[in-house]
Scaffold this active site. Structure first.
Site, short mmCIF file in Angstrom:
data_model
loop_
_atom_site.label_atom_id
_atom_site.label_comp_id
_atom_site.label_asym_id
_atom_site.label_seq_id
_atom_site.Cartn_x
_atom_site.Cartn_y
_atom_site.Cartn_z
N ARG A 46 39.72 29.05 30.93
CA ARG A 46 39.87 30.36 31.57
C ARG A 46 38.55 31.14 31.46
NH1 ARG A 46 45.00 33.62 29.76
NH2 ARG A 46 44.42 34.83 31.61
N CYS A 90 40.93 39.32 25.27
CA CYS A 90 41.67 38.10 25.65
C CYS A 90 42.18 38.31 27.06
CB CYS A 90 42.78 37.83 24.65
SG CYS A 90 43.98 39.18 24.51
#
Length: 284
Positions: free
Chosen positions: A181, A239
């Site tokens: 990601r 995050c």
């Protein structure tokens, strides 16, 4: 980087058993959670630590999703009311646990720390570690004496998007998501893949062992040193939506390193097309 000489952010199952049998047992919060799924109240009802109160991460540890991200911070007074209903008082220790991954428990830990509670810890390894150590679980309903905790935000570091961008340039900003990601190879949730320019990939899953327990403090310090963390610059973490990032802040705390959390994280950053996005393994 600020070093804490005696980190006490986590507690083992054996230590918790001893404390619960002592004269000053901690308040227990059960924060079991699954990303993208229904809450786990039914799992709590089927078996929880004796005396533990269930707290719903999506409804009680976050505000409604929106421009601030998928898990924006809850309103301070609403969070305080949730904690008081759960029995949290300013002068009483608190231990938080989840199913074992630690992300949800860390979110509750960080919120309590940010709002001024000075004695809150996470059960290392969560419910799985507790039952593996022979700890009891119960289906019994819990009677709670309301606590007196009044939140006072600002006790630990919090970043907004602009501060996170500045820290990525002038300090160390760690990206706690999975490497793919970060690199922008996949993005299963948010508008676009990639990372904040200048951020360093540091998947939070690498802070724990196969049982979900934190690595030893010296091993964590070595890991973060290898990622560029030193006493020369401040440290921040983000995050996807401010949950697993809290777990990385907790890992840094175990290592004796203070770090700020960008609570809006990638879900807030990537929602604004005007903000730059970097892809690939290089921070820039």
């Amino acid at each position: 980087m600020t070093e804490n000489p005696a980190p006490s952010a986590i507690v083992s199952a054996a230590e918790l058993m001893a404390e619960l049998a002592g004269s000053r047992p901690p308040v227990l919060l059960d924060v079991r959670w699954q990303l993208g799924g229904p809450n786990l109240r039914s799992a709590y009802d089927a078996g929880h630590l004796p005396g533990a109160v269930y707290v719903d991460l999506d409804r009680e540890l976050a505000g409604p999703p929106g421009s601030g991200g998928r898990h924006p911070l809850p309103q301070t007074e609403e969070f305080g009311a949730v904690m008081r209903r759960a029995g949290v008082s300013a002068d009483a220790p608190v231990v938080v646990y989840d199913g074992g991954q630690g992300w949800a428990a860390a979110r509750a830990w960080w919120l309590l720390r940010w709002t001024g509670h000075t004695d809150v810890r996470v059960l290392d390894g969560g419910l799985a570690a507790w039952t593996a150590a022979g700890g009891p679980v119960t289906e019994d309903a819990v009677t709670v004496t309301e606590g007196d905790f009044k939140p006072n935000p600002g006790a630990v570091g919090l970043l907004d998007a602009d501060a996170a961008a500045a820290l990525a340039r002038d300090g160390i900003l760690l990206d706690a998501r999975a490497g793919e990601r970060y690199r922008g190879e996949i993005e299963p949730i948010d508008r676009v893949g990639g990372h904040i320019p200048g951020a360093v990939s540091a998947p939070t899953t690498e802070n724990v062992d196969a049982d979900g327990k934190f690595l030893a403090a010296d091993a964590l310090r070595a890991r973060f040193t290898g990622l560029g963390v030193s006493g020369a610059a401040p440290v921040g973490v983000y995050c996807g939506s401010g949950v697993s990032g809290a777990h990385e802040v907790l890992a840094l705390e175990v290592a004796g390193i203070s770090a700020a959390l960008y609570a809006g994280s990638w879900s807030e950053w990537s929602a604004d097309p005007a903000r730059p996005v970097a892809t690939g393994p290089d921070p820039q």
